[in-house]
Design an enzyme around this catalytic site. Structure first.
Site, mmCIF file in Angstrom:
data_model
loop_
_atom_site.group_PDB
_atom_site.id
_atom_site.type_symbol
_atom_site.label_atom_id
_atom_site.label_comp_id
_atom_site.label_asym_id
_atom_site.label_seq_id
_atom_site.Cartn_x
_atom_site.Cartn_y
_atom_site.Cartn_z
ATOM 1 N N CYS A 101 0.812 -1.222 0.000
ATOM 2 C CA CYS A 101 0.000 0.000 0.000
ATOM 3 C C CYS A 101 0.843 1.268 0.000
ATOM 4 O O CYS A 101 0.588 2.196 -0.776
ATOM 5 C CB CYS A 101 -0.995 -0.005 1.160
ATOM 6 N N HIS A 153 -2.351 1.314 6.875
ATOM 7 C CA HIS A 153 -2.776 1.257 5.477
ATOM 8 C C HIS A 153 -2.956 2.666 4.935
ATOM 9 O O HIS A 153 -3.263 3.596 5.682
ATOM 10 C CB HIS A 153 -4.094 0.474 5.355
ATOM 11 N N HIS A 165 -6.209 1.637 -3.848
ATOM 12 C CA HIS A 165 -5.251 1.209 -2.825
ATOM 13 C C HIS A 165 -4.792 -0.211 -3.117
ATOM 14 O O HIS A 165 -5.403 -0.923 -3.921
ATOM 15 C CB HIS A 165 -5.890 1.301 -1.434
#
Length: 199
Positions: A101, A153, A165
């Site tokens: 990510c 994240h 993402h």
């Protein structure tokens, strides 16, 4: 790292490269031609700055693919992010063959002339905090935390409450005040912590 994948350069050459505008590969995969027509693959975002220096590029590598350099606009961030769509997730990865990510957000911003730190928790220290999703623009970053409150994240905000993402693969999901909603799983997968405006 394999010895064929790097070249030792002088401190003077290194400092020269650091002062110049970075030139990056803009193709998903392209090839540098080495002597004897040997092709060396380079992935999206690979630095090509050394090609302009005969003292560093002593092997006389040649590159005919697409290049990018300089600082781009926020709308370019979103367009670049789409280049990675469906790239598989790989912890520590930073290429279309495997990316995590924060590697995803870092590379997308790098390709547009902006520097992000490596990990999601580090990237969350950069930029300006936005109070609400409604204040955000496409290209801003959304950060998500775990039960202990640690940032784990990050993704890039798109138009109309969507986010791109890297989770399993680079994908597009819904974004709301709670976090990321995965329609395939019919549930929220990431809990929203903060939205940051980087540029």
């Amino acid at each position: 790292m394999d010895s064929k994948q790097y070249q030792i350069i002088s401190l003077e050459n290194y400092e020269t490269l650091c002062k110049e505008a970075i030139i990056l590969n803009l193709d998903l995969v392209e090839y540098i031609t080495a002597p004897n027509n040997i092709l060396v693959p380079v992935t999206l975002g690979a630095s090509l700055s050394f090609l302009n220096h005969n003292d560093i590029n002593s092997t006389n590598y040649e590159f005919e693919g697409l290049k990018t350099s300089g600082i781009k606009t926020k709308s370019d961030i979103v367009n670049t992010a789409y280049l990675y769509i469906n790239a598989p997730y790989l912890w520590g990865g930073k290429t279309p063959f495997g990316i995590d990510c924060s590697g995803f957000t870092q590379m997308v911003y790098k390709l547009n002339g902006h520097k992000l730190l490596r990990d999601a928790s580090q990237q969350a220290t950069q930029g300006e905090v936005l109070s609400f999703i409604e204040e955000s623009e496409p290209g801003d970053l959304a950060f998500f935390d775990n039960e202990e409150g640690k940032i784990i994240h990050v993704g890039i905000i798109l138009e109309n409450n969507y986010i791109i993402h890297a989770s399993g693969k680079v994908r597009i999901d819904r974004l709301d005040h709670l976090g990321i909603y995965n329609a395939e799983l019919n549930r929220h997968t990431h809990r929203l912590r903060v939205i940051k405006k980087i540029i």
